[in-house]
Design a protein around this motif. Structure first.
Motif, mmCIF file in Angstrom:
data_model
loop_
_atom_site.group_PDB
_atom_site.id
_atom_site.type_symbol
_atom_site.label_atom_id
_atom_site.label_comp_id
_atom_site.label_asym_id
_atom_site.label_seq_id
_atom_site.Cartn_x
_atom_site.Cartn_y
_atom_site.Cartn_z
ATOM 1 N N VAL A 18 0.841 -1.200 0.000
ATOM 2 C CA VAL A 18 0.000 0.000 0.000
ATOM 3 C C VAL A 18 0.877 1.252 0.000
ATOM 4 N N GLN A 19 1.920 1.272 0.812
ATOM 5 C CA GLN A 19 2.833 2.422 0.854
ATOM 6 C C GLN A 19 3.468 2.647 -0.523
ATOM 7 N N GLN A 20 3.916 1.572 -1.164
ATOM 8 C CA GLN A 20 4.524 1.685 -2.489
ATOM 9 C C GLN A 20 3.500 2.188 -3.500
ATOM 10 N N PHE A 21 2.276 1.688 -3.404
ATOM 11 C CA PHE A 21 1.217 2.150 -4.294
ATOM 12 C C PHE A 21 1.062 3.666 -4.202
ATOM 13 N N TYR A 22 0.952 4.196 -2.970
ATOM 14 C CA TYR A 22 0.764 5.637 -2.802
ATOM 15 C C TYR A 22 1.976 6.429 -3.286
ATOM 16 N N ALA A 23 3.171 5.922 -3.068
ATOM 17 C CA ALA A 23 4.362 6.620 -3.557
ATOM 18 C C ALA A 23 4.303 6.771 -5.073
ATOM 19 N N GLY A 85 0.953 10.301 4.618
ATOM 20 C CA GLY A 85 1.605 9.718 5.780
ATOM 21 C C GLY A 85 0.586 9.232 6.779
ATOM 22 N N MET A 86 1.088 8.599 7.842
ATOM 23 C CA MET A 86 0.218 8.041 8.878
ATOM 24 C C MET A 86 -0.807 7.112 8.224
ATOM 25 N N VAL A 87 -0.321 6.285 7.318
ATOM 26 C CA VAL A 87 -1.186 5.410 6.525
ATOM 27 C C VAL A 87 -1.654 4.224 7.376
ATOM 28 N N ALA A 88 -2.956 4.177 7.624
ATOM 29 C CA ALA A 88 -3.578 3.076 8.372
ATOM 30 C C ALA A 88 -4.376 2.230 7.384
ATOM 31 N N VAL A 89 -4.117 0.940 7.378
ATOM 32 C CA VAL A 89 -4.730 0.029 6.410
ATOM 33 C C VAL A 89 -5.544 -1.027 7.158
ATOM 34 N N PHE A 90 -6.801 -1.167 6.753
ATOM 35 C CA PHE A 90 -7.702 -2.103 7.419
ATOM 36 C C PHE A 90 -8.310 -3.054 6.385
ATOM 37 N N PRO A 91 -8.127 -4.366 6.584
ATOM 38 C CA PRO A 91 -8.738 -5.332 5.666
ATOM 39 C C PRO A 91 -10.247 -5.357 5.874
ATOM 40 N N GLN A 92 -10.976 -5.515 4.786
ATOM 41 C CA GLN A 92 -12.431 -5.578 4.837
ATOM 42 C C GLN A 92 -12.890 -6.999 4.488
ATOM 43 N N GLU A 93 -14.088 -7.335 4.891
ATOM 44 C CA GLU A 93 -14.606 -8.689 4.649
ATOM 45 C C GLU A 93 -14.714 -9.032 3.172
ATOM 46 N N ASP A 94 -14.870 -8.009 2.317
ATOM 47 C CA ASP A 94 -14.999 -8.260 0.875
ATOM 48 C C ASP A 94 -13.646 -8.286 0.166
ATOM 49 N N ALA A 95 -12.555 -8.395 0.918
ATOM 50 C CA ALA A 95 -11.176 -8.476 0.411
ATOM 51 C C ALA A 95 -10.628 -7.131 -0.066
ATOM 52 N N LEU A 97 -9.329 -3.147 0.802
ATOM 53 C CA LEU A 97 -8.562 -2.516 1.875
ATOM 54 C C LEU A 97 -9.103 -1.115 2.080
ATOM 55 N N ARG A 98 -9.422 -0.798 3.319
ATOM 56 C CA ARG A 98 -9.821 0.576 3.634
ATOM 57 C C ARG A 98 -8.594 1.270 4.186
ATOM 58 N N VAL A 99 -8.275 2.413 3.596
ATOM 59 C CA VAL A 99 -7.065 3.142 3.980
ATOM 60 C C VAL A 99 -7.456 4.540 4.418
ATOM 61 N N ARG A 100 -6.875 4.964 5.535
ATOM 62 C CA ARG A 100 -7.064 6.332 6.025
ATOM 63 C C ARG A 100 -5.687 6.902 6.277
ATOM 64 N N CYS A 101 -5.424 8.066 5.709
ATOM 65 C CA CYS A 101 -4.113 8.672 5.900
ATOM 66 C C CYS A 101 -4.223 10.190 5.856
ATOM 67 N N TYR A 102 -3.157 10.820 6.283
ATOM 68 C CA TYR A 102 -3.068 12.273 6.189
ATOM 69 C C TYR A 102 -2.404 12.609 4.866
ATOM 70 N N ALA A 103 -2.902 13.648 4.229
ATOM 71 C CA ALA A 103 -2.338 14.093 2.958
ATOM 72 C C ALA A 103 -1.949 15.559 3.089
ATOM 73 N N LEU A 104 -0.682 15.826 2.847
ATOM 74 C CA LEU A 104 -0.194 17.198 2.821
ATOM 75 C C LEU A 104 0.082 17.552 1.370
#
Length: 147
Positions: A18-23, A85-95, A97-104
């Protein structure tokens, strides 16, 4: 706003992916690579940001919006850089990924000093298609606007 920690965590490997994806995703955006950036979204993606009167729907709408923005910034001599940054990744039941992060978002006029343009929270739903991650939905909120 209260943030609650959610159950379930992704593996270190998935978090790194996920981090690489966002980069890569943000560098495509900042370079104005319209088609490559749009290809990081699903065909039916929804992109909801407070700077637009309504959410963008689909890759073509994303392409059109980035083309317009890239042209406006180039004509004004402005470079933008997005940092997640502060990338939080949460797996969901439907496979997904829910991601919440700060964007500057930093903005630099050529020959000028960089400035912090916006502070945002970015909430995405990522899906896997053909072995890669894509954004299905994106909701961006800004710290300078009411919730």
């Amino acid at each position: 706003m209260t943030i609650q920690q959610e159950g379930g965590h992704v593996s270190a490997e998935d978090h790194a992916m996920v981090q690489q994806f966002y980069a890569e995703h943000m560098q495509l955006l900042d370079a104005g690579s319209v088609d490559a950036w749009a290809a990081t979204f699903t065909e039916d993606a929804v992109f909801d940001v407070p700077t637009l009167p309504e959410p963008l729907r689909g890759r073509e709408a994303l392409r059109e919006s980035l083309r317009r923005t890239a042209k406006e910034l180039a004509e004004a001599g402005i470079r933008r850089r997005h940092w997640h940054g502060m990338v939080a990744v949460f797996p969901q039941e439907d496979a997904t990924l829910r991601v919440r992060c700060y964007a500057l978002v930093f903005s630099t006029t050529l020959g000028g000093q960089p400035e912090l343009h916006r502070v945002c929270v970015c909430e995405d739903v990522l899906v896997r298609e053909d072995g890669r991650l894509l954004v299905r939905t994106r909701k961006v909120t800004r710290d300078d606007l009411p919730a």
